[in-house]
Design a protein around this motif. Structure first.
Motif, PDB file in Angstrom:
ATOM      1  N   THR A 208       0.819  -1.086   0.050  1.00 16.91           N
ATOM      2  CA  THR A 208      -0.083   0.156  -0.032  1.00 16.91           C
ATOM      3  C   THR A 208       0.865   1.209  -0.153  1.00 16.91           C
ATOM      4  O   THR A 208       1.617   1.596   1.067  1.00 16.91           O
ATOM      5  CB  THR A 208      -0.913  -0.023   1.149  1.00 16.91           C
ATOM      6  OG1 THR A 208      -1.807  -1.311   1.080  1.00 16.91           O
ATOM      7  CG2 THR A 208      -1.632   1.179   1.220  1.00 16.91           C
ATOM      8  N   ALA A 211      -2.930   5.623   1.276  1.00 17.90           N
ATOM      9  CA  ALA A 211      -4.202   5.401   1.750  1.00 17.90           C
ATOM     10  C   ALA A 211      -5.051   6.380   2.540  1.00 17.90           C
ATOM     11  O   ALA A 211      -4.300   7.056   3.391  1.00 17.90           O
ATOM     12  CB  ALA A 211      -4.189   4.142   2.389  1.00 17.90           C
ATOM     13  N   ILE A 218      -2.350   0.616  -4.301  1.00 18.74           N
ATOM     14  CA  ILE A 218      -1.641  -0.805  -3.912  1.00 18.74           C
ATOM     15  C   ILE A 218      -0.800  -1.065  -5.299  1.00 18.74           C
ATOM     16  O   ILE A 218      -1.420  -1.382  -6.386  1.00 18.74           O
ATOM     17  CB  ILE A 218      -2.655  -1.843  -3.408  1.00 18.74           C
ATOM     18  CG1 ILE A 218      -3.350  -1.272  -2.184  1.00 18.74           C
ATOM     19  CG2 ILE A 218      -1.843  -3.023  -3.022  1.00 18.74           C
ATOM     20  CD1 ILE A 218      -4.670  -2.336  -2.117  1.00 18.74           C
ATOM     21  N   ILE A 316      -5.652  -2.939   4.088  1.00 21.94           N
ATOM     22  CA  ILE A 316      -5.015  -1.485   3.590  1.00 21.94           C
ATOM     23  C   ILE A 316      -4.930  -0.565   4.819  1.00 21.94           C
ATOM     24  O   ILE A 316      -5.857  -0.209   5.445  1.00 21.94           O
ATOM     25  CB  ILE A 316      -6.350  -1.112   2.669  1.00 21.94           C
ATOM     26  CG1 ILE A 316      -6.486  -2.000   1.558  1.00 21.94           C
ATOM     27  CG2 ILE A 316      -5.684   0.510   2.199  1.00 21.94           C
ATOM     28  CD1 ILE A 316      -7.529  -1.476   0.560  1.00 21.94           C
TER      29      ILE A 316
END
Length: 889
Positions: A208, A211, A218, A316
């Motif tokens: 990742t 985010a 990703i 994530i």
């Protein structure tokens, strides 16, 4: 089993994990094991019928036991500490669809060196006891009939010239078990498959890179292996699927792979409004799916048949470490409160099951831990999978522990450096897709310098052996493998607490993050020194985030003290009462909580574990610093202290429950409680209600016990109701009338026919002993003392100028003071008073010509509420070894 053949039919060998394009079969039953060397055992026709029948996971080692019936089942007669060679053999039938497929043998771990044969054909060797490895067994596999898998393992302790001399760890305060102690499998794939030769990893790497609540990006790399005879043009489909089965993002990428080669393709997934992995509060996981489609000679872009597929949970999240704000999860401060963790347990050694690990995780989570330091080696996939699901942040580590050379060598052998890099590579490749994995640790305590403890063998003089070149190589390796995560290492000795003449290398600068193993109040210093020491480290390296990676003390289930300050703890010997362990954790947590800039704290240790360098507490070959015993079930008081502070669920816990036969008629009662109010009842009568107790520690001071049974109940009241805990103590009538203070000691000596109490109710003075103290693995050496039947009690004493204020009921008392001196005692006198009353004026205890001798002086005193005893130094320090107090009727 196939009738009369000894073959394991794979269809009956257990549940078959079938994924699209590949089949995974556990090889867990039907194994034969030989405990020793068998040089001809690799031959397919070798007769193994007399070998022991075992299932895998398996280890022959059983190490560590208690001298009591609490906390474990191992005993001296069941222990097996042999380190060396062992052999395993398994007969099995090939899968029915083996023709045209590739066959891989997958070992989750084999300790510490493994050599593998199939049908007499040597497949290879793996050097390292903690990581997953695979061998391509296709050419050696018999498509029909009997296949014979043979594995030779060797967990020999490394010595110069030994077969394990270049395999980490070379040393350490833990026992390296032998065997196939993690699962073994047969993996069947098509010739075109996702790479299984990626250092034991999944062949898929996901990172990742960004985010937020609005979007996540990703990056995914997929290694495509073509073991076919022709080049393959294929398609790789990568997708992220949420819990409801909805596809959150996907990408399709063409892949061209020449025959016999492996290619790597890259994809980028963009997820709108991602559900972030938020630690223990919300450990949300997607499924990261990779599908490989294609056939040899297929036209570019054409839709082909599914050839292989994998699926992994994926969280994530973003993680960052800041020297001022600590650990940041998804951009927000998130304090890591964790534990160290070893993988062994009583009765099983390292051959533990997933259910065992699940139980351990549940125990740590109930305590309130949200992070685990996986020490001091790579742990298995079970703990990583469970950490992902529970939201536990993980520190991963390779087994570079304390030493990295053998004999008198100044530099590590090239093979040792290569092994360290290989184990680091396997650690990263096998765990970098886990949301929980946050840190790659490249070493533990390689900064002893020339203070290397005697129990750690080998190594050249610390002034000449420099760890920084090896650490530099590992730092570069880690960054090349995974630049998205920081490196770290744990230091022991920068405090120079072992002496001012010690030369200590500064190793913290070799990694991105700092980690300090510090045992103030245990191995050195005072309990309150921890905080100021951490302030000094921060001032020294203000730009490096800092954590405490180890702190704690030993805690013996059957040893108890009446006053944690009554004498020194014996960090290398017997005196390790449960209450002292709690004291160290109580004082440490207060100092750690006051420093929010620490990115993490990991206490030592979650569970007692095996180590053959220790004879301490009430155990043999066990490190007693666990908050839970070796059975991973029996919880010590300190565990409840953390639960009260870290887990908001209402609870109360009365401490010192196992101290049943009480030495004194008056005691403090301590209760860990996070309830709004807590009431303590003794034999049904309330001793008062307390609230807002500091650190969730409620103390009722000076509780006078009843003769006989004392039923204690702590009742906590909270918004949802009440919680209770109970304990039962006994005060023998003779103890209520006549009790004994063993002066100068944390742990009272044993006395024939009566219970002695540890030093208590004192002010001032120092403690000392006539005995030679214990050292790692070596017991203390007692001094013979004539003139007493209580040698153990008379060996310790309090000295200097000091006083006692002993709480007693009003009345007349006989007080007997005991003194013990050896031939080396300095000639001189001191006074003993009781308030204004002189008991001894210019008293000179007898000094023997050799050995040691005890003597007593008795007095009758009146007391109102307390007995006063004052020891005043004169031409030499005052001293007392034992005080007997008997109420006169």
């Amino acid at each position: 089993m196939l009738a009369g053949s000894g073959l394991v039919a794979l269809a009956q060998a257990g549940p078959v994990a079938a994924q699209d394009g590949r089949t995974v079969v556990p090889l867990d039953s039907g194994w034969r094991f030989f405990d020793g060397d068998a040089p001809d055992a690799a031959r397919p026709d070798f007769a193994d019928a007399a070998w022991e029948q075992v299932s895998v996971p398996h280890t022959w080692n059983r190490v560590g036991y208690y001298h009591h019936d609490l906390g474990g089942t191992n005993r001296a007669e069941t222990v097996d500490k042999r380190q060396g060679v062992g052999w395993y053999r398994l007969h099995f039938a090939a899968p029915k669809d083996a023709a045209g497929k590739r066959q891989w043998l997958e070992f989750d771990a084999a300790s510490r060196v493994a050599q593998v044969w199939l049908n007499g054909q040597y497949l290879g060797e793996h050097r390292g006891g903690f990581s997953r490895f695979r061998f391509d067994a296709t050419a050696a596999m018999t498509a029909s009939g009997d296949n014979v898998l043979v594995v030779r393992v060797d967990n020999t302790q490394p010595r110069a010239g030994s077969p394990t001399a270049d395999v980490l760890p070379l040393s350490g305060d833990f026992f390296v078990h032998g065997g196939l102690y993690r699962p073994v499998r047969l993996v069947t794939t098509a010739p075109l498959h996702i790479d299984l030769a990626d250092a034991g990893g999944p062949g898929v790497r996901a990172t990742t890179v960004a985010a937020s609540a609005q979007e996540a990006v990703i990056e995914v790399a997929v290694r495509v292996a073509n073991d076919g005879a022709k080049a393959a043009k294929a398609q790789v489909r990568v997708s992220l699927v949420d819990r409801e089965g909805r596809e959150a993002a996907s990408a399709m990428i063409p892949a061209y792979t020449p025959a016999g080669k492996t290619s790597e393709i890259s994809a980028k997934l963009t997820v709108a409004n991602p559900h972030l992995w938020q630690g223990t509060a919300d450990p949300y996981l997607y499924d990261l799916k990779v599908q490989l489609s294609g056939a040899q000679g297929q036209l570019p872009g054409a839709e082909g048949q599914l050839s292989d597929a994998t699926s992994q949970p994926y969280g994530i999240r973003t993680m960052a470490f800041d020297p001022a704000r600590g650990f940041l999860l998804n951009g927000q401060p998130y304090r890591l409160r964790g534990v160290g963790y070893h993988q062994d347990r009583d009765g099983k050694g390292w051959a533990i099951s997933r259910a065992d690990v699940e139980e351990d995780v549940a125990t740590m989570r109930e305590m309130g831990a949200n992070s685990i330091r996986l020490t001091h080696y790579q742990h298995g996939q079970d703990i990583h999978d469970l950490a992902d699901r529970a939201g536990i942040v993980v520190w991963d580590e390779i087994p570079l522990v304390s030493t990295w050379t053998l004999g008198a060598k100044k530099d590590p052998d090239p093979a040792l450096v290569a092994n360290a890099k290989a184990q680091l590579t396997e650690l990263v490749r096998q765990n970098q897709n886990h949301a929980a994995s946050a840190i790659w640790s490249i070493a533990n305590e390689v900064d002893f310098g020339n203070s290397l403890p005697a129990f750690l063998f080998g190594g050249a003089d610390g002034r000449e052996v420099d760890p920084l070149p090896l650490l530099g190589e590992l730092q570069k390796t880690a960054k090349a493998l995974d630049p998205s995560r920081p490196t770290a290492l744990a230091t022991c000795c920068e405090a120079r607490a072992f002496g001012n003449d010690i030369e200590i290398p500064t190793t913290a600068v070799a990694a991105d993050l700092g980690g300090a193993n510090r045992y103030f109040g245990w191995y050195f210093g005072k309990a309150g020194d921890l905080g100021p020491h951490l302030d000094g480290l921060r001032a020294k390296r203000p730009q490096q985030p800092l954590a405490v990676t180890e702190y704690g003390a030993g805690g013996a289930l059957t040893m108890h003290t009446d006053n944690v300050l009554g004498g020194p703890a014996d960090s290398r010997g017997a005196a390790q009462p449960e209450e002292y362990e709690s004291y160290i954790h109580e004082t440490a947590l207060a100092q750690l909580d006051a420093r929010p800039w620490l990115y993490a704290t990991w206490l030592w240790n979650s569970f007692d574990f095996a180590t053959t360098v220790r004879t301490e507490g009430d155990a043999q070959d066990i490190n007693t610093k666990g908050l839970v015993a070796y059975d991973h079930k029996t919880r010590k008081d300190a565990w409840y202290f953390y639960k009260a502070n870290w887990n908001p669920a209402p609870m109360v816990h009365i401490t010192s429950k196992r101290y049943v036969d009480r030495a004194y008629p008056v005691t403090d009662v301590r209760v860990y409680s996070n309830a709004a109010t807590t009431d303590l009842l003794l034999n049904g009568r309330s001793l008062g209600v307390k609230s807002d107790c500091p650190q969730m520690i409620c103390v009722w001071s000076g509780v006078r016990l009843d003769e006989g049974t004392n039923a204690l109940v702590a009742r906590g009241t909270h918004a949802g109701g009440t919680v209770e805990d109970s304990a039962s103590w006994t005060l023998a009538p003779e103890t209520a009338r006549h009790f004994v203070i063993d002066a100068g000691t944390l742990l009272a000596a044993r006395s024939e026919g009566r219970v002695l109490g540890s030093d208590n109710w004192f002010e001032g003075g120092l403690t000392a002993s006539l005995d030679k103290p214990a050292d790692f693995g070596k017991p203390s050496v007692p001094t013979a003392i004539s003139g007493t039947t209580d040698r153990g009690a008379l060996a310790t004493y309090r000295s200097g100028t000091f006083s006692y204020r002993v709480p007693v009921a009003d009345g007349r008392y006989k007080v007997t003071l005991w003194f013990a001196t050896d031939a080396g005692q300095k000639v001189g006198t001191f006074d003993v008073m009781s308030g204004r009353k002189v008991l001894l004026r210019k008293f000179q205890p007898a000094i023997p010509a050799s050995g040691a001798v005890a003597e007593a002086r008795a007095f009758t005193l009146k007391a109102k509420g307390e007995l006063a005893l004052d020891f005043v130094s004169g031409t030499t320090d005052a001293r007392v070894a034992m005080i007997e107090i008997e109420r006169l009727r």
